[in-house]
Design an enzyme around this catalytic site. Structure first.
Site, mmCIF file in Angstrom:
data_model
loop_
_atom_site.group_PDB
_atom_site.id
_atom_site.type_symbol
_atom_site.label_atom_id
_atom_site.label_comp_id
_atom_site.label_asym_id
_atom_site.label_seq_id
_atom_site.Cartn_x
_atom_site.Cartn_y
_atom_site.Cartn_z
ATOM 1 N NE ARG A 1 -3.356 2.199 -7.541
ATOM 2 C CZ ARG A 1 -4.091 3.070 -6.842
ATOM 3 N NH1 ARG A 1 -4.296 2.885 -5.549
ATOM 4 N NH2 ARG A 1 -4.636 4.113 -7.437
ATOM 5 C CG HIS B 1 -3.026 8.793 -5.280
ATOM 6 N ND1 HIS B 1 -3.183 7.424 -5.205
ATOM 7 C CD2 HIS B 1 -3.791 9.307 -4.283
ATOM 8 C CE1 HIS B 1 -4.000 7.133 -4.188
ATOM 9 N NE2 HIS B 1 -4.382 8.265 -3.608
ATOM 10 C CD GLU C 1 -10.243 6.911 -4.489
ATOM 11 O OE1 GLU C 1 -10.438 7.976 -3.871
ATOM 12 O OE2 GLU C 1 -10.238 5.799 -3.929
ATOM 13 C CG ASN D 1 -9.166 2.720 -5.378
ATOM 14 O OD1 ASN D 1 -8.588 1.763 -5.886
ATOM 15 N ND2 ASN D 1 -8.601 3.909 -5.252
ATOM 16 C CE1 TYR E 1 -9.890 2.069 1.637
ATOM 17 C CE2 TYR E 1 -10.500 3.149 -0.416
ATOM 18 C CZ TYR E 1 -9.531 2.670 0.448
ATOM 19 O OH TYR E 1 -8.212 2.795 0.120
ATOM 20 C CD GLU F 1 -6.587 3.621 -2.894
ATOM 21 O OE1 GLU F 1 -7.394 4.009 -2.018
ATOM 22 O OE2 GLU F 1 -5.938 4.410 -3.603
HETATM 23 C C1 FCB Z 1 -8.835 6.648 -1.112
HETATM 24 C C2 FCB Z 1 -7.542 7.278 -1.589
HETATM 25 C C3 FCB Z 1 -6.337 6.857 -0.803
HETATM 26 C C4 FCB Z 1 -6.635 6.724 0.672
HETATM 27 C C5 FCB Z 1 -7.869 5.893 0.909
HETATM 28 C C6 FCB Z 1 -8.205 5.671 2.351
HETATM 29 O O1 FCB Z 1 -9.904 7.480 -1.449
HETATM 30 O O2 FCB Z 1 -7.329 6.950 -2.936
HETATM 31 O O3 FCB Z 1 -5.316 7.776 -1.060
HETATM 32 O O4 FCB Z 1 -6.701 7.954 1.257
HETATM 33 O O5 FCB Z 1 -8.964 6.474 0.261
#
Ligand code: FCB
Length: 450
Positions: A72, A116, A161, A283, A285, A348
């Site tokens: 990607r 992006h 995002e 995505n 985290y 992500e």
């Molecule tokens: C996300 C972004 C990516 C990267 C990660 C850590 O928000 O999409 O570009 O910075 O965080």
């Protein structure tokens, strides 16, 4: 994981390419922002980044060594249309043609994202995403890239995002273009969604998805339920509902009444935005724990000043994000339960650590999140793929180069790439079809093969 599950890694154009003035590329809002003193830690910029523009062949060879099934990446709009509209620079498109061909040559499926965050500066000068015209320009650009690559690309992602583009770009100013205008941020969110919908239409026949940064939002206690509802509304549902249900959530519209009247939304927009998706990119985290705050605090969550983020007491990565793999499973189950069925891809997921090549903490993070994915799949979630963030260490936006997310270490002085242990571990997981069982956890930060 099942046969056919897509194993990938992700990057984005401004974070890795460098070569910002080469082959006719025009300036983007991130060039301008990074060049503004005080905006990016250490004054870092994407001017050189990981020099991927020149080293893409070496990087594709690394991907092949890891056994990736898909890659990607994002297309830099200002390489394709240096002014953001009108004239197309074939040299920009040629770079992506070469990259895609190199990937296909190694049997790696290209997964381009069209946006992006590197908006051509002239479009921001004309008002940026708060202006409706930017959505129309995005659809034109999408059609150009689609036409150039349609013969070799199957899966397309419109936006990465949009929450960050809208609310970090136009409300907090932590991201380019660095504006602090809450009403403009809400308009930007709508025009990003509209741009997505118009792009889907412009790429007729393509398999198209969009990537959102979604998360779990929990209240600290019973008195904080309304705070959690508000943040969930502004983080998750303000994008999910228009895309998957064809309407803005009524409570979010209500929360935003003092900020904007929504008169920028035209009658047919939601029908355009909710065109059927071929997949949704997720995505993930970190989880969010929120509370009601007595003191108003300006934040990305415009319309809800009496809300604060609180410490959940979990371990954090070096960027300060709390780790909660169970949150990924819960998020996926929520999507299954509350929204119409759509194939999902984790586009992500990954972690920043101040690491040596022996990055056991990253291995632990990835292993736990992959287990969460496997659990979700067992519970009926239509999860079809996983892309680790990131293939390479790179320019981490306002944190510059200090935060390293890569499976592959980049020495920025020499541009030398070195596989971290996590890269070897991930290659092993892929080779075993997602089988994680051969790894034993020693402690929070150590894994060993049994
Ligand atoms: C996300 C972004 C990516 C990267 C990660 C850590 O928000 O999409 O570009 O910075 O965080």
């Amino acid at each position: 994981m099942r046969p056919g599950f897509v194993w990938g890694a992700a990057t984005s154009s401004y974070q890795i390419e460098g070569a910002v003035a080469e082959d006719g590329r025009g300036p983007s809002i991130w060039d301008t922002f990074a060049a503004t003193p005080g905006k990016v830690d250490n004054g870092d910029t994407g001017e050189v980044a990981a020099d991927h523009y020149h080293r893409y062949r070496e990087d594709v060879a690394l991907m092949a060594d890891l056994g990736l099934g898909a890659y990607r990446f994002s297309v830099a709009w200002p390489r394709v249309q240096p002014l953001g509209s009108g004239a197309v620079d074939q040299r920009g498109l040629d770079f992506y043609r070469r990259l895609v061909d190199a990937l296909l040559d190694k049997g790696i499926e290209p997964w381009p994202t069209l946006y992006h965050w590197d908006l051509p500066q002239p479009l921001e000068d004309a008002g940026g995403w708060p202006e409706r015209d930017t959505a129309l320009r995005f659809a034109d650009y999408a059609a150009v890239v689609h036409e150039a690559l349609a013969d070799r690309v199957t899966h397309w992602t419109t936006l990465n995002e949009p929450w960050c583009s809208a609310f970090l770009g136009y409300a907090t100013g932590r991201h380019a273009p660095g504006r602090r205008e809450p009403a403009a941020a809400v308009r930007a969110a709508h025009h990003l969604l509209l741009g997505h919908g118009l792009a889907v239409r412009a790429m007729a026949g393509a398999r198209v998805g969009v990537t959102l940064n979604l998360t779990t939002v929990s209240p600290r206690g019973p008195a904080d339920a309304d705070a959690a509802r508000r943040i969930d509304g502004m983080q998750n549902r303000i994008f999910l509902d228009p895309l998957l249900r064809g309407s803005y959530p009524a409570d979010v519209v209500d929360d935003l009444r003092g900020t904007t009247s929504f008169d920028h939304v035209r009658p047919d927009d939601l029908a355009t935005i909710s065109a059927p998706l071929d997949f949704l990119g997720v995505n993930y985290y970190s989880p969010m724990l929120v509370a009601r705050s007595a003191v108003p605090t300006p934040s990305a969550y415009v319309g809800s000043p009496h809300v604060e983020m609180v410490d959940g007491g979990r371990a954090r990565t070096s960027i300060g994000w709390e780790i909660d793999a169970g949150g990924l499973r819960d998020l996926l189950l929520r999507l299954r339960d509350e929204y119409p069925a759509v194939p999902l891809h984790i586009t992500e997921n990954g972690a920043a650590f101040d690491d040596s090549p022996h990055d056991t903490a990253r291995i632990a993070y990835l292993a736990d999140h992959l287990r969460a994915c496997a659990e979700a799949i067992d519970l009926g979630v239509p999860l079809r793929g996983y892309f680790a963030w990131s293939l390479l260490d790179n320019f981490e936006w306002s944190y510059g180069y200090a935060q390293r997310f890569g499976l592959v270490h980049v020495d920025y002085a020499t541009q030398r790439r070195t596989l971290k242990d996590s890269a070897r571990w991930y290659a092993d997981v892929i080779a075993r079809g997602g089988e994680l069982g051969s790894l034993q956890r020693v402690d929070d930060h150590t894994w060993e093969r049994s």
